[in-house]
Design a protein around this motif. Structure first.
Motif, PDB file in Angstrom:
ATOM      1  N   GLY A  57       0.767  -1.235   0.000  1.00 55.59           N
ATOM      2  CA  GLY A  57       0.000   0.000   0.000  1.00 55.59           C
ATOM      3  C   GLY A  57       0.796   1.283   0.000  1.00 55.59           C
ATOM      4  N   ARG A  58       2.109   1.207  -0.091  1.00 52.36           N
ATOM      5  CA  ARG A  58       2.930   2.426  -0.090  1.00 52.36           C
ATOM      6  C   ARG A  58       2.984   2.995  -1.505  1.00 52.36           C
ATOM      7  NH1 ARG A  58       7.055   2.864   4.518  1.00 52.36           N
ATOM      8  NH2 ARG A  58       6.090   1.490   6.024  1.00 52.36           N
ATOM      9  N   GLU A  59       2.533   4.204  -1.626  1.00 55.71           N
ATOM     10  CA  GLU A  59       2.437   4.863  -2.931  1.00 55.71           C
ATOM     11  C   GLU A  59       3.744   4.788  -3.716  1.00 55.71           C
ATOM     12  OE1 GLU A  59       0.574   6.524  -6.046  1.00 55.71           O
ATOM     13  OE2 GLU A  59      -0.468   6.140  -4.160  1.00 55.71           O
ATOM     14  N   ALA A  60       4.848   5.053  -3.069  1.00 59.72           N
ATOM     15  CA  ALA A  60       6.144   5.090  -3.750  1.00 59.72           C
ATOM     16  C   ALA A  60       6.574   3.724  -4.268  1.00 59.72           C
ATOM     17  CB  ALA A  60       7.209   5.643  -2.812  1.00 59.72           C
ATOM     18  N   HIS A  61       5.944   2.657  -3.784  1.00 59.19           N
ATOM     19  CA  HIS A  61       6.364   1.305  -4.158  1.00 59.19           C
ATOM     20  C   HIS A  61       5.302   0.532  -4.931  1.00 59.19           C
ATOM     21  CE1 HIS A  61      10.094   1.492  -1.913  1.00 59.19           C
ATOM     22  NE2 HIS A  61       9.416   2.120  -0.972  1.00 59.19           N
ATOM     23  N   ARG A  62       4.228   1.182  -5.316  1.00 56.83           N
ATOM     24  CA  ARG A  62       3.141   0.450  -5.974  1.00 56.83           C
ATOM     25  C   ARG A  62       3.594  -0.290  -7.223  1.00 56.83           C
ATOM     26  NH1 ARG A  62      -2.010   3.543  -4.435  1.00 56.83           N
ATOM     27  NH2 ARG A  62      -1.936   3.065  -2.222  1.00 56.83           N
ATOM     28  N   SER A  63       4.436   0.320  -8.030  1.00 65.10           N
ATOM     29  CA  SER A  63       4.872  -0.334  -9.264  1.00 65.10           C
ATOM     30  C   SER A  63       6.012  -1.326  -9.018  1.00 65.10           C
ATOM     31  CB  SER A  63       5.304   0.692 -10.308  1.00 65.10           C
ATOM     32  OG  SER A  63       6.461   1.361  -9.882  1.00 65.10           O
ATOM     33  N   ALA A  64       6.450  -1.433  -7.773  1.00 63.32           N
ATOM     34  CA  ALA A  64       7.563  -2.313  -7.430  1.00 63.32           C
ATOM     35  C   ALA A  64       7.314  -3.051  -6.125  1.00 63.32           C
ATOM     36  CB  ALA A  64       8.843  -1.498  -7.332  1.00 63.32           C
ATOM     37  N   SER A  65       6.049  -3.316  -5.819  1.00 59.16           N
ATOM     38  CA  SER A  65       5.719  -3.911  -4.522  1.00 59.16           C
ATOM     39  C   SER A  65       6.017  -5.401  -4.439  1.00 59.16           C
ATOM     40  CB  SER A  65       4.250  -3.660  -4.185  1.00 59.16           C
ATOM     41  OG  SER A  65       3.411  -4.250  -5.158  1.00 59.16           O
ATOM     42  N   VAL A  66       6.216  -6.052  -5.571  1.00 60.50           N
ATOM     43  CA  VAL A  66       6.542  -7.482  -5.620  1.00 60.50           C
ATOM     44  C   VAL A  66       7.786  -7.634  -6.488  1.00 60.50           C
ATOM     45  CG1 VAL A  66       5.767  -9.765  -6.365  1.00 60.50           C
ATOM     46  CG2 VAL A  66       4.120  -8.146  -5.389  1.00 60.50           C
ATOM     47  N   THR A  67       8.746  -8.406  -6.013  1.00 60.97           N
ATOM     48  CA  THR A  67       9.929  -8.687  -6.818  1.00 60.97           C
ATOM     49  C   THR A  67      10.004 -10.183  -7.063  1.00 60.97           C
ATOM     50  OG1 THR A  67      11.064  -6.845  -5.763  1.00 60.97           O
ATOM     51  CG2 THR A  67      12.408  -8.377  -7.008  1.00 60.97           C
ATOM     52  N   VAL A  68      10.111 -10.535  -8.343  1.00 64.99           N
ATOM     53  CA  VAL A  68      10.207 -11.933  -8.757  1.00 64.99           C
ATOM     54  C   VAL A  68      11.635 -12.185  -9.217  1.00 64.99           C
ATOM     55  CG1 VAL A  68       9.278 -13.709 -10.288  1.00 64.99           C
ATOM     56  CG2 VAL A  68       7.787 -11.871  -9.470  1.00 64.99           C
ATOM     57  N   MET A  69      12.205 -13.314  -8.794  1.00 59.38           N
ATOM     58  CA  MET A  69      13.586 -13.656  -9.139  1.00 59.38           C
ATOM     59  C   MET A  69      13.667 -15.122  -9.519  1.00 59.38           C
ATOM     60  SD  MET A  69      16.942 -13.074  -6.773  1.00 59.38           S
ATOM     61  CE  MET A  69      18.582 -13.253  -7.438  1.00 59.38           C
ATOM     62  N   ALA A  70      14.591 -15.456 -10.410  1.00 58.71           N
ATOM     63  CA  ALA A  70      14.822 -16.847 -10.815  1.00 58.71           C
ATOM     64  C   ALA A  70      15.802 -17.518  -9.864  1.00 58.71           C
ATOM     65  CB  ALA A  70      15.367 -16.894 -12.233  1.00 58.71           C
ATOM     66  N   MET A  71      15.459 -18.698  -9.401  1.00 52.68           N
ATOM     67  CA  MET A  71      16.383 -19.470  -8.561  1.00 52.68           C
ATOM     68  C   MET A  71      17.665 -19.773  -9.320  1.00 52.68           C
ATOM     69  SD  MET A  71      15.508 -19.895  -5.470  1.00 52.68           S
ATOM     70  CE  MET A  71      16.755 -21.108  -5.053  1.00 52.68           C
ATOM     71  N   GLU A  72      17.542 -19.966 -10.630  1.00 52.28           N
ATOM     72  CA  GLU A  72      18.714 -20.260 -11.449  1.00 52.28           C
ATOM     73  C   GLU A  72      19.740 -19.129 -11.388  1.00 52.28           C
ATOM     74  OE1 GLU A  72      15.271 -22.608 -13.230  1.00 52.28           O
ATOM     75  OE2 GLU A  72      15.546 -20.610 -12.391  1.00 52.28           O
ATOM     76  N   SER A  73      19.271 -17.894 -11.240  1.00 52.92           N
ATOM     77  CA  SER A  73      20.188 -16.761 -11.120  1.00 52.92           C
ATOM     78  C   SER A  73      20.994 -16.846  -9.832  1.00 52.92           C
ATOM     79  CB  SER A  73      19.418 -15.438 -11.156  1.00 52.92           C
ATOM     80  OG  SER A  73      18.834 -15.238 -12.410  1.00 52.92           O
ATOM     81  N   LEU A  74      20.325 -17.147  -8.744  1.00 50.45           N
ATOM     82  CA  LEU A  74      21.018 -17.263  -7.461  1.00 50.45           C
ATOM     83  C   LEU A  74      22.007 -18.432  -7.485  1.00 50.45           C
ATOM     84  CD1 LEU A  74      21.014 -15.779  -4.758  1.00 50.45           C
ATOM     85  CD2 LEU A  74      19.336 -17.422  -3.953  1.00 50.45           C
ATOM     86  N   GLU A  75      21.608 -19.529  -8.091  1.00 45.54           N
ATOM     87  CA  GLU A  75      22.497 -20.697  -8.176  1.00 45.54           C
ATOM     88  C   GLU A  75      23.707 -20.411  -9.060  1.00 45.54           C
ATOM     89  OE1 GLU A  75      18.838 -23.797  -7.384  1.00 45.54           O
ATOM     90  OE2 GLU A  75      19.476 -23.399  -9.451  1.00 45.54           O
TER      91      GLU A  75
END
Length: 175
Positions: A57-75
Motif C-alpha cells: 500500500g505504499r504509494e512510492a512502491h506500488r509499481s515495485a511492490s513485488v519482486t520476482v527472481m529466478a532461482m537459477e540466477s542465485l544458483e
C-alpha cells in the motif's frame, strides 16, 4: 501468449526494512523473538502488493511492490563465486522465487502466475538491480554477480494468492 510450466520455489514476506543505511553497518536487527523466512502462501491485492509486506500500500512502491527472481540466477552466483554452500534466497529480500523461467525477461511485460487458485496478473516493470547490500547479505562479489539477473519489480494487477509448488507462468506481451 506464451505459457511456461514453472515451480514457485520460495515466497518471502517481511514487514521490516532490514537493509537501511550503509551495508558496513549491517542489517537492522529483528525484534526480540522475531524471525524471517519463507512462507507457504502469500496474498496479493491489486495495486497494493503483498498483504503483510513492508511495501504493501505504499504509494512510492506500488509499481515495485513485488519482486520476482529466478532461482537459477542465485544458483549461478553460487557457482561463480564458489561459495561452497547454498546462498540464502531470503537474504535477497525478493518476494517470489521461480524455477524454470527467464524471470529477467519479464521486465516491461504483463504476465500471470497461477499456482492452482487462479491467475494473479502482474505488470513487470523495471529490473530489480542488486545493491551493495548483496555483498554483505549473500557473499562478497554478489552485488556485481547479480547484475542483469536480480529479477524484476512488479505490480499486481489483480487480487489473488500464490503458493509454493507447481505453477503456470503466462506471458501476455513481450517487451
Amino acid at each position: 501468449m506464451r505459457q511456461i510450466e514453472v515451480q514457485v520455489a520460495h515466497l518471502f514476506v517481511s514487514p521490516l526494512h532490514r537493509y537501511e543505511g550503509r551495508p558496513s553497518d549491517g542489517p537492522v536487527p529483528l525484534p526480540a523473538g522475531g524471525a524471517e523466512g519463507g512462507v507457504a502462501e502469500i496474498a496479493l491485492r491489486a495495486h497494493l502488493g503483498v498483504v503483510g509486506d513492508r511495501y504493501f500500500g505504499r504509494e512510492a512502491h506500488r509499481s515495485a511492490s513485488v519482486t520476482v527472481m529466478a532461482m537459477e540466477s542465485l544458483e549461478a552466483v553460487e557457482r561463480e563465486l564458489q561459495v561452497g554452500h547454498a546462498l540464502d534466497p531470503f537474504a535477497t529480500r525478493r518476494t517470489v522465487f521461480l524455477r524454470g523461467a527467464d524471470v529477467d525477461a519479464l521486465a516491461r511485460t504483463r504476465f500471470s502466475l497461477d499456482t492452482g487458485a487462479g491467475e494473479v496478473v502482474f505488470q513487470g516493470n523495471r529490473p530489480a538491480n542488486p545493491c551493495a547490500w548483496m555483498n554483505v547479505a549473500l557473499a562478497e562479489g554478489a552485488h556485481r554477480a547479480l547484475r542483469g539477473r536480480g529479477g524484476v519489480r512488479c505490480e499486481p494487477l489483480a487480487d489473488g494468492n500464490l503458493t509454493l509448488g507447481p505453477a503456470v507462468l503466462r506471458v501476455y506481451d513481450e517487451p
